[in-house]
Motif scaffolding. Structure first.
Motif, PDB file in Angstrom:
ATOM      1  N   SER A  22       0.839  -1.199   0.000  1.00  0.00           N
ATOM      2  CA  SER A  22       0.000   0.000   0.000  1.00  0.00           C
ATOM      3  C   SER A  22       0.875   1.251   0.000  1.00  0.00           C
ATOM      4  N   GLU A  23       0.690   2.112  -1.001  1.00  0.00           N
ATOM      5  CA  GLU A  23       1.462   3.348  -1.062  1.00  0.00           C
ATOM      6  C   GLU A  23       1.107   4.280   0.100  1.00  0.00           C
ATOM      7  N   ILE A  24      -0.145   4.223   0.565  1.00  0.00           N
ATOM      8  CA  ILE A  24      -0.574   5.100   1.657  1.00  0.00           C
ATOM      9  C   ILE A  24       0.103   4.690   2.967  1.00  0.00           C
ATOM     10  N   GLY A  48      13.459 -12.647  -4.778  1.00  0.00           N
ATOM     11  CA  GLY A  48      12.718 -13.843  -5.153  1.00  0.00           C
ATOM     12  C   GLY A  48      11.473 -14.091  -4.331  1.00  0.00           C
ATOM     13  N   THR A  49      11.027 -13.098  -3.557  1.00  0.00           N
ATOM     14  CA  THR A  49       9.817 -13.246  -2.740  1.00  0.00           C
ATOM     15  C   THR A  49       8.825 -12.140  -3.092  1.00  0.00           C
ATOM     16  N   SER A  50       7.680 -12.166  -2.410  1.00  0.00           N
ATOM     17  CA  SER A  50       6.648 -11.154  -2.652  1.00  0.00           C
ATOM     18  C   SER A  50       7.116  -9.761  -2.240  1.00  0.00           C
ATOM     19  N   ASP A  51       8.212  -9.678  -1.459  1.00  0.00           N
ATOM     20  CA  ASP A  51       8.738  -8.354  -1.084  1.00  0.00           C
ATOM     21  C   ASP A  51       9.039  -7.518  -2.320  1.00  0.00           C
ATOM     22  N   GLU A  52       9.612  -8.164  -3.364  1.00  0.00           N
ATOM     23  CA  GLU A  52       9.969  -7.425  -4.570  1.00  0.00           C
ATOM     24  C   GLU A  52       8.727  -6.858  -5.256  1.00  0.00           C
ATOM     25  N   VAL A  53       7.667  -7.657  -5.294  1.00  0.00           N
ATOM     26  CA  VAL A  53       6.419  -7.202  -5.917  1.00  0.00           C
ATOM     27  C   VAL A  53       5.813  -6.056  -5.114  1.00  0.00           C
ATOM     28  N   PHE A  54       5.769  -6.219  -3.779  1.00  0.00           N
ATOM     29  CA  PHE A  54       5.184  -5.186  -2.924  1.00  0.00           C
ATOM     30  C   PHE A  54       5.946  -3.870  -3.079  1.00  0.00           C
ATOM     31  N   ARG A  55       7.277  -3.959  -3.117  1.00  0.00           N
ATOM     32  CA  ARG A  55       8.093  -2.756  -3.250  1.00  0.00           C
ATOM     33  C   ARG A  55       7.833  -2.080  -4.594  1.00  0.00           C
ATOM     34  N   TYR A  56       7.752  -2.873  -5.632  1.00  0.00           N
ATOM     35  CA  TYR A  56       7.520  -2.309  -6.963  1.00  0.00           C
ATOM     36  C   TYR A  56       6.151  -1.630  -7.036  1.00  0.00           C
ATOM     37  N   VAL A  57       5.113  -2.320  -6.556  1.00  0.00           N
ATOM     38  CA  VAL A  57       3.752  -1.777  -6.615  1.00  0.00           C
ATOM     39  C   VAL A  57       3.663  -0.476  -5.821  1.00  0.00           C
ATOM     40  N   SER A  58       4.243  -0.470  -4.616  1.00  0.00           N
ATOM     41  CA  SER A  58       4.188   0.715  -3.770  1.00  0.00           C
ATOM     42  C   SER A  58       4.904   1.899  -4.417  1.00  0.00           C
ATOM     43  N   GLN A  59       6.112   1.671  -4.951  1.00  0.00           N
ATOM     44  CA  GLN A  59       6.859   2.760  -5.588  1.00  0.00           C
ATOM     45  C   GLN A  59       6.113   3.305  -6.804  1.00  0.00           C
ATOM     46  N   ASN A  60       5.543   2.409  -7.607  1.00  0.00           N
ATOM     47  CA  ASN A  60       4.841   2.831  -8.813  1.00  0.00           C
ATOM     48  C   ASN A  60       3.642   3.708  -8.464  1.00  0.00           C
ATOM     49  N   ARG A  61       2.923   3.322  -7.419  1.00  0.00           N
ATOM     50  CA  ARG A  61       1.746   4.105  -7.037  1.00  0.00           C
ATOM     51  C   ARG A  61       2.143   5.438  -6.406  1.00  0.00           C
ATOM     52  N   VAL A 113       2.505 -12.371 -12.541  1.00  0.00           N
ATOM     53  CA  VAL A 113       1.202 -11.899 -13.023  1.00  0.00           C
ATOM     54  C   VAL A 113       0.819 -10.587 -12.348  1.00  0.00           C
ATOM     55  N   VAL A 114       1.073 -10.485 -11.037  1.00  0.00           N
ATOM     56  CA  VAL A 114       0.721  -9.272 -10.292  1.00  0.00           C
ATOM     57  C   VAL A 114       1.515  -8.078 -10.814  1.00  0.00           C
ATOM     58  N   GLU A 115       2.806  -8.275 -11.034  1.00  0.00           N
ATOM     59  CA  GLU A 115       3.648  -7.187 -11.552  1.00  0.00           C
ATOM     60  C   GLU A 115       3.178  -6.742 -12.934  1.00  0.00           C
ATOM     61  N   ILE A 116       2.842  -7.716 -13.788  1.00  0.00           N
ATOM     62  CA  ILE A 116       2.404  -7.388 -15.152  1.00  0.00           C
ATOM     63  C   ILE A 116       1.086  -6.619 -15.105  1.00  0.00           C
ATOM     64  N   LEU A 117       0.166  -7.047 -14.261  1.00  0.00           N
ATOM     65  CA  LEU A 117      -1.108  -6.335 -14.134  1.00  0.00           C
ATOM     66  C   LEU A 117      -0.896  -4.904 -13.659  1.00  0.00           C
ATOM     67  N   SER A 118       0.029  -4.709 -12.716  1.00  0.00           N
ATOM     68  CA  SER A 118       0.317  -3.367 -12.232  1.00  0.00           C
ATOM     69  C   SER A 118       0.875  -2.493 -13.344  1.00  0.00           C
ATOM     70  N   ASN A 119       1.755  -3.071 -14.175  1.00  0.00           N
ATOM     71  CA  ASN A 119       2.314  -2.318 -15.304  1.00  0.00           C
ATOM     72  C   ASN A 119       1.235  -1.924 -16.310  1.00  0.00           C
ATOM     73  N   LEU A 124      -4.607  -2.789  -7.921  1.00  0.00           N
ATOM     74  CA  LEU A 124      -4.595  -4.073  -7.229  1.00  0.00           C
ATOM     75  C   LEU A 124      -4.825  -3.856  -5.738  1.00  0.00           C
ATOM     76  N   GLN A 125      -5.718  -4.648  -5.179  1.00  0.00           N
ATOM     77  CA  GLN A 125      -5.964  -4.628  -3.740  1.00  0.00           C
ATOM     78  C   GLN A 125      -5.499  -5.965  -3.177  1.00  0.00           C
ATOM     79  N   LEU A 126      -4.409  -5.939  -2.414  1.00  0.00           N
ATOM     80  CA  LEU A 126      -3.826  -7.169  -1.894  1.00  0.00           C
ATOM     81  C   LEU A 126      -4.425  -7.515  -0.538  1.00  0.00           C
ATOM     82  N   GLY A 127      -4.655  -8.790  -0.321  1.00  0.00           N
ATOM     83  CA  GLY A 127      -5.208  -9.262   0.938  1.00  0.00           C
ATOM     84  C   GLY A 127      -5.370 -10.770   0.870  1.00  0.00           C
TER      85      GLY A 127
END
Length: 309
Positions: A22-24, A48-61, A113-119, A124-127
């Motif tokens: 979450s960027e907020i 190699g974990t979800s940390d990379e995806v979370f970091r990317y999504v947060s920075q992009n937003r 898939v999550v990263e591609i959708l964000s691009n 995306l709402q993660l939970g």
């Protein structure tokens, strides 16, 4: 150790033990430092974990929010002297990118898939979802499996049990099988796989879609999302299904008993001839029916004779 709600002006370092999607929340946590001078932020990310995806999504937003704020500031045309009389600030959601919204199970974020959708600009709402990997609106729930995972789950775990839960979670359940050839993954007779696919589609009512890879899966999910939200085409109404025949209604009543299902329901009705006869049958008579062992016999007998409370 803490996050929101802390006000310690001397704080000059904030360490994120893990990235957040979450960027907020990210901005709120970063705001604990830099209040009385320069501050420093450190984010720990495990490769190699979800940390990379979370970091990317947060920075992009966060970048999207900053771009939106700058755009609004530069185009407002309000003199500095008059800004104190400006209307109340808009909500933060107005600065975020607009686009389709997909709820994603947090266990799915290790896939690309999550990263591609964000691009693609998807919100995306993660939970944690009760079932499935992706949820679109209140009608569509999607389970994504690679071809290998599909076959492994069929052999080693309860694939149909898992998909039965999926089928009961939303009016339009979807199974996406990604990549590879199902029939060459393991030494399984092709008819076993065909039978499973037939059971999933016909008995459970789950739509099955095949994709080449993670990119193709993301594109398919985006198409489903746009159709559900209206897209460029008007969504047609589903064909009206004729009501169940009396025979089907009888089968469904017996099939609703725990661990019975349609197959055993038909065996019971063929043997006893009616629902009343099944309900009134003693345990030793139930045991004579094919597929009904002591456990199922006891379940039927106990349920039919239990007092309603």
């Amino acid at each position: 150790m803490g996050e929101e709600g802390l006000d310690i002006p001397s704080t000059d370092l904030v360490v994120f033990y893990e990235a957040v999607p979450s960027e907020i929340r990210s901005i709120q946590r970063k705001g604990r430092t830099g209040r009385s001078g320069k501050g420093r932020i450190v984010v720990l990310v495990t490769k190699g974990t979800s940390d990379e995806v979370f970091r990317y999504v947060s920075q992009n937003r966060e970048r999207s929010m900053l771009s939106g704020i700058r755009s609004i500031s530069s185009s407002s045309g309000i003199p500095a002297s008059a800004r104190s009389h400006a209307p109340p600030q808009s909500s933060i959601e107005q600065f975020m990118e607009k686009g389709p919204v997909i709820r994603v199970d947090d266990r799915e974020t290790s896939s690309r898939v999550v990263e591609i959708l964000s691009n693609m600009g998807v919100s995306l709402q993660l939970g944690r979802l009760p079932s499935g990997d992706y949820a679109i609106g209140d009608r569509i729930i999607i389970e994504r499996k690679t071809a290998r995972d599909f076959v492994d789950t069929l052999v080693e775990r309860d694939l149909l049990g898992q998909l039965r839960v999926l089928a009961g979670s939303a009016p339009r359940p979807v199974l996406i099988i990604e990549g590879g050839d199902l029939y060459s993954m393991r030494d399984i007779h092709p008819n076993a796989i065909r039978g499973t696919l037939a059971a999933v589609a016909v008995d459970l009512g789950i739509s099955i879609l095949f994709t080449r890879d993670e990119e193709d899966t993301a594109q398919m999910i985006l198409v489903l999302t746009k159709r559900e939200e209206g897209g460029d085409r008007e969504r047609s109404l589903p064909a009206k299904r004729a009501g169940h025949s009396p025979r089907e209604q009888q089968e469904l009543v017996i099939a609703s008993f725990p661990d019975i299902g349609l197959k055993n329901a038909r065996f019971l009705l063929d043997h006893f001839g009616s629902i009343r006869a099944v309900v009134n049958a003693p345990g030793d008579e139930l045991l004579k029916v094919k597929g009904i062992g002591e456990r199922r016999s006891k379940t039927i007998h106990d349920l039919c004779n239990r007092e309603y409370r």
